[in-house]
Write a protein that holds these residues in place. Structure first.
Motif, PDB file in Angstrom:
ATOM      1  N   ALA A 276       1.173  14.109   7.310  1.00 32.21           N
ATOM      2  CA  ALA A 276       0.670  13.518   6.064  1.00 32.21           C
ATOM      3  C   ALA A 276       1.495  12.271   5.736  1.00 32.21           C
ATOM      4  O   ALA A 276       2.715  12.279   5.904  1.00 32.21           O
ATOM      5  N   LEU A 277       0.835  11.219   5.302  1.00 31.43           N
ATOM      6  CA  LEU A 277       1.534   9.943   5.097  1.00 31.43           C
ATOM      7  C   LEU A 277       1.980   9.745   3.639  1.00 31.43           C
ATOM      8  O   LEU A 277       1.168   9.886   2.720  1.00 31.43           O
ATOM      9  N   TYR A 278       3.238   9.387   3.474  1.00 30.04           N
ATOM     10  CA  TYR A 278       3.828   9.117   2.160  1.00 30.04           C
ATOM     11  C   TYR A 278       4.409   7.705   2.165  1.00 30.04           C
ATOM     12  O   TYR A 278       4.830   7.209   3.216  1.00 30.04           O
ATOM     13  N   ASP A 279       4.422   7.082   1.016  1.00 34.81           N
ATOM     14  CA  ASP A 279       5.188   5.830   0.897  1.00 34.81           C
ATOM     15  C   ASP A 279       5.746   5.739  -0.519  1.00 34.81           C
ATOM     16  O   ASP A 279       5.675   6.704  -1.273  1.00 34.81           O
ATOM     17  N   ARG A 280       6.309   4.598  -0.843  1.00 35.25           N
ATOM     18  CA  ARG A 280       6.808   4.375  -2.193  1.00 35.25           C
ATOM     19  C   ARG A 280       6.421   2.970  -2.628  1.00 35.25           C
ATOM     20  O   ARG A 280       6.216   2.096  -1.778  1.00 35.25           O
ATOM     21  N   ASP A 281       6.389   2.753  -3.927  1.00 32.88           N
ATOM     22  CA  ASP A 281       6.282   1.383  -4.428  1.00 32.88           C
ATOM     23  C   ASP A 281       7.613   0.691  -4.149  1.00 32.88           C
ATOM     24  O   ASP A 281       8.659   1.357  -4.155  1.00 32.88           O
ATOM     25  N   PRO A 282       7.569  -0.623  -3.939  1.00 31.58           N
ATOM     26  CA  PRO A 282       8.845  -1.333  -3.762  1.00 31.58           C
ATOM     27  C   PRO A 282       9.754  -1.118  -4.976  1.00 31.58           C
ATOM     28  O   PRO A 282       9.274  -0.999  -6.101  1.00 31.58           O
ATOM     29  N   TRP A 283      11.034  -1.073  -4.728  1.00 34.12           N
ATOM     30  CA  TRP A 283      12.030  -0.830  -5.783  1.00 34.12           C
ATOM     31  C   TRP A 283      13.102  -1.911  -5.659  1.00 34.12           C
ATOM     32  O   TRP A 283      13.603  -2.119  -4.559  1.00 34.12           O
ATOM     33  N   PRO A 284      13.440  -2.584  -6.763  1.00 28.67           N
ATOM     34  CA  PRO A 284      14.327  -3.758  -6.616  1.00 28.67           C
ATOM     35  C   PRO A 284      15.802  -3.443  -6.427  1.00 28.67           C
ATOM     36  O   PRO A 284      16.578  -4.315  -6.055  1.00 28.67           O
ATOM     37  N   VAL A 285      16.213  -2.200  -6.692  1.00 26.31           N
ATOM     38  CA  VAL A 285      17.660  -1.893  -6.639  1.00 26.31           C
ATOM     39  C   VAL A 285      17.903  -0.728  -5.700  1.00 26.31           C
ATOM     40  O   VAL A 285      17.354   0.350  -5.882  1.00 26.31           O
ATOM     41  N   TRP A 286      18.715  -0.961  -4.673  1.00 23.68           N
ATOM     42  CA  TRP A 286      19.088   0.148  -3.777  1.00 23.68           C
ATOM     43  C   TRP A 286      20.592   0.313  -3.690  1.00 23.68           C
ATOM     44  O   TRP A 286      21.073   1.224  -3.035  1.00 23.68           O
ATOM     45  N   PRO A 300      10.116   3.261   2.247  1.00 24.17           N
ATOM     46  CA  PRO A 300       9.130   3.883   3.144  1.00 24.17           C
ATOM     47  C   PRO A 300       7.759   3.230   2.962  1.00 24.17           C
ATOM     48  O   PRO A 300       7.409   2.830   1.855  1.00 24.17           O
ATOM     49  N   MET A 301       7.030   3.126   4.056  1.00 26.54           N
ATOM     50  CA  MET A 301       5.747   2.411   3.997  1.00 26.54           C
ATOM     51  C   MET A 301       4.727   3.093   4.897  1.00 26.54           C
ATOM     52  O   MET A 301       5.107   3.839   5.813  1.00 26.54           O
ATOM     53  N   VAL A 302       3.452   2.852   4.654  1.00 29.48           N
ATOM     54  CA  VAL A 302       2.428   3.357   5.576  1.00 29.48           C
ATOM     55  C   VAL A 302       2.525   2.542   6.871  1.00 29.48           C
ATOM     56  O   VAL A 302       2.898   1.360   6.832  1.00 29.48           O
ATOM     57  N   PRO A 303       2.180   3.148   8.010  1.00 26.93           N
ATOM     58  CA  PRO A 303       2.491   2.474   9.291  1.00 26.93           C
ATOM     59  C   PRO A 303       1.434   1.475   9.770  1.00 26.93           C
ATOM     60  O   PRO A 303       1.244   1.304  10.949  1.00 26.93           O
ATOM     61  N   PHE A 304       0.756   0.770   8.830  1.00 27.06           N
ATOM     62  CA  PHE A 304      -0.392  -0.038   9.250  1.00 27.06           C
ATOM     63  C   PHE A 304      -0.030  -1.461   9.680  1.00 27.06           C
ATOM     64  O   PHE A 304      -0.879  -2.190  10.176  1.00 27.06           O
ATOM     65  N   LEU A 305       1.233  -1.866   9.467  1.00 22.67           N
ATOM     66  CA  LEU A 305       1.699  -3.108  10.094  1.00 22.67           C
ATOM     67  C   LEU A 305       2.675  -2.765  11.215  1.00 22.67           C
ATOM     68  O   LEU A 305       3.299  -3.648  11.792  1.00 22.67           O
ATOM     69  N   SER A 306       2.859  -1.473  11.479  1.00 25.70           N
ATOM     70  CA  SER A 306       3.796  -0.980  12.509  1.00 25.70           C
ATOM     71  C   SER A 306       5.185  -1.581  12.306  1.00 25.70           C
ATOM     72  O   SER A 306       5.780  -2.135  13.222  1.00 25.70           O
ATOM     73  N   GLN A 307       5.688  -1.455  11.072  1.00 24.69           N
ATOM     74  CA  GLN A 307       6.932  -2.165  10.750  1.00 24.69           C
ATOM     75  C   GLN A 307       8.002  -1.297  10.072  1.00 24.69           C
ATOM     76  O   GLN A 307       9.079  -1.809   9.781  1.00 24.69           O
ATOM     77  N   GLY A 308       7.729  -0.013   9.817  1.00 25.38           N
ATOM     78  CA  GLY A 308       8.742   0.800   9.121  1.00 25.38           C
ATOM     79  C   GLY A 308      10.033   0.864   9.915  1.00 25.38           C
ATOM     80  O   GLY A 308      11.129   0.642   9.390  1.00 25.38           O
ATOM     81  N   LEU A 350       3.910  -3.650   0.778  1.00 24.65           N
ATOM     82  CA  LEU A 350       2.611  -3.925   0.146  1.00 24.65           C
ATOM     83  C   LEU A 350       1.596  -4.426   1.178  1.00 24.65           C
ATOM     84  O   LEU A 350       0.417  -4.071   1.138  1.00 24.65           O
ATOM     85  N   GLY A 351       2.082  -5.227   2.129  1.00 24.06           N
ATOM     86  CA  GLY A 351       1.194  -5.722   3.202  1.00 24.06           C
ATOM     87  C   GLY A 351       0.658  -4.571   4.047  1.00 24.06           C
ATOM     88  O   GLY A 351      -0.490  -4.603   4.513  1.00 24.06           O
ATOM     89  N   SER A 352       1.464  -3.540   4.235  1.00 30.62           N
ATOM     90  CA  SER A 352       1.027  -2.385   5.022  1.00 30.62           C
ATOM     91  C   SER A 352      -0.109  -1.653   4.305  1.00 30.62           C
ATOM     92  O   SER A 352      -1.089  -1.244   4.919  1.00 30.62           O
ATOM     93  N   ARG A 353       0.025  -1.505   2.995  1.00 32.99           N
ATOM     94  CA  ARG A 353      -1.065  -0.867   2.231  1.00 32.99           C
ATOM     95  C   ARG A 353      -2.346  -1.689   2.327  1.00 32.99           C
ATOM     96  O   ARG A 353      -3.434  -1.149   2.539  1.00 32.99           O
ATOM     97  N   GLU A 354      -2.196  -2.998   2.176  1.00 39.25           N
ATOM     98  CA  GLU A 354      -3.382  -3.887   2.226  1.00 39.25           C
ATOM     99  C   GLU A 354      -4.059  -3.815   3.585  1.00 39.25           C
ATOM    100  O   GLU A 354      -5.280  -3.816   3.680  1.00 39.25           O
TER     101      GLU A 354
END
Ligand SMILES: Cc1cc2nc3c(=O)[nH]c(=O)nc-3n(C[C@H](O)[C@H](O)[C@H](O)COP(=O)(O)OP(=O)(O)OC[C@H]3O[C@@H](n4cnc5c(N)ncnc54)[C@H](O)[C@@H]3O)c2cc1C
Length: 413
Positions: A276-286, A300-308, A350-354
């Protein structure tokens, strides 16, 4: 190469792709006091493939992994996106020589175990502390403390949390919310290339776009295996695990009516798995003081740009370069790392979601516009296609760090 004069004690939680890249880069830059803590007792990667964009391969080359990758990787000739049923080509994007020349490194496909082995061999298995699960952490002006599930306590100057999408350290450091369930599920499998020979599969990223779902396949293991992933609506499935087995009949049902190559490849596969695929919204502070997040723990991102994985590799190199510039002030180094990475990784998230929305398009007009746009770019060999990915593939960690913190004092060798 000269080691930094100050040797901070650096703790890294997690020996995945990101944690190991950071550890290896730190070793190459002369850091001698690094401890990698990994929860699993035996280090082994799953039986799946990974696509590595030139931005990630460039880092791995800097870290000396070029020959190891060359022995096991496959360099695809193109990304060919096709209609799910007819097989008509929608988009043909060159990934061979032209791409390698433009970005200074090739696009590669590798088996995850091969990538992991290359990182481990270069870093040294003996330098990873296995069976050490981080439970909690704390920091003050003088350093960080990490408590392990075993009851052991460790001290350091810096803590890098590379402990994946469900990072416990992120939970303590930031908002503590769980990742977002995307409503999608990745079916995956790996076929013996010999068993799929009759399908005549090309040495490409072969992407098949259909309504609400898509399928991707490519060669790994020096051409001996074909990896595939089929993204579909998840239904009731919520489990995120590289080892959760599924039923082949179920996958075939999901791809009912799809092109014979897609169905033939599923049929030629032994075990199939679901995630099952999970991601997060971008967060400015880590980063907080001496503690920071890296890789899927951070973005974490969906793997649709193959970039995680690629982004976790970039993170690993950038953080090591920042620490090499500011070894006497780790908090400033971690802050610089965060400032360098948040905007870029947010764009990739965000590009991966798009990209997923574009692949799975169901609106007939939008689908027509998509297909015409890509076919036109393919037919005219328009330079526009490069401009759309230059920002992603051209990224140069060393240049970015140098622009922010000045020229290198020590270089990875
Ligand atoms: C189906 C699918 C396909 C993908 N395809 C691609 C692709 O083609 N290209 C690409 O670049 N990316 C791809 N990705 C994304 C990529 O797999 C991840 O982004 C990448 O693995 C993240 O690496 P990481 O090191 O940050 O985290 P992880 O790989 O999750 O590693 C985290 C490590 O930390 C350890 N750990 C966890 N908790 C603790 C703890 N408390 N204490 C100690 N250790 C701990 C874990 O055991 C693990 O070893 C894909 C993802 C999926 C789901």
């Amino acid at each position: 190469m000269e080691a930094p004069q100050v040797q901070p004690r650096i703790l890294i939680a997690g020996a995945g792709i990101g944690g190991l890249t950071a550890a290896l880069a730190l070793k190459k830059l002369g850091f001698e006091n690094v401890e990698v803590l990994e929860q699993t007792a035996v280090l082994k990667e799953v039986g799946a493939g990974i696509q590595l964009g030139p931005n990630a391969v460039k880092v791995l080359h800097h870290l000396g992994l070029g020959p190891a990758l060359e022995a096991v990787a496959v360099a695809p000739l193109a990304t060919k996106s096709r209609n799910w049923a007819s097989g008509r080509t929608i988009r043909n994007f060159p990934l061979g020589q032209e791409c390698a020349q433009r970005y200074g490194a090739p696009y590669l496909h590798v088996h995850r175990a091969d990538l992991h082995n290359a990182l481990i061999e270069a870093y040294g298995l003996g330098n990873v502390r296995l069976g050490k699960r981080v439970k909690t952490h704390a920091q003050d002006g003088g350093g960080v403390r990490v408590a392990l599930e075993s009851g052991e306590e460790l001290r350091g100057d810096v803590l890098i949390a590379a402990d994946g999408v469900h990072s416990v350290i992120r939970g303590e450091l930031l908002e503590g919310r769980e990742p977002r369930f995307t409503g999608l599920l990745a079916w995956r499998g790996m076929a013996d290339a010999e068993k799929a020979r009759h399908l005549g599969i090309e040495r490409n990223v072969n992407a098949w776009w259909g309504p609400h779902r898509h399928f991707v396949n490519y060669y790994v293991s020096a051409g001996k295996r074909i990896n595939w992933i089929g993204i579909v609506p998840a239904g009731e499935w919520r489990l995120e695990s590289w080892s959760a087995r599924g039923d082949k009949a179920e996958v075939l049902k999901e791809f009912d009516g799809w092109h014979p190559i897609v169905r033939g490849l599923i049929e030629a596969t032994g075990d199939v798995f679901k995630w099952a695929l999970y991601d997060r919204d971008p967060w400015p502070v880590w980063t907080q003081g001496r503690v920071t997040l890296l890789g899927d723990a951070a973005h974490p991102m969906v793997p649709f740009l193959s970039q995680g994985g690629a982004q976790s590799i970039e993170d690993g190199y950038v953080i090591a370069l920042c620490l090499a510039r500011l070894p006497h002030d780790p908090a400033a180094a971690l802050q610089a790392y965060q400032d360098l990475r948040t905007e870029r990784t947010a764009r990739v998230q965000l590009g991966s979601r798009e990209a997923g929305q574009m692949f799975h398009q169901t609106d007939p007009l939008k689908k027509l516009i998509r297909d015409v746009k890509f076919r036109w770019a393919t037919l005219t060999n328009s330079q526009e296609k490069w401009r759309r990915v230059d920002w992603l593939y051209r990224y140069d960690c060393e240049a970015e760090v140098a622009a922010r913190l000045g020229p290198a004092v020590a270089k990875a060798a």
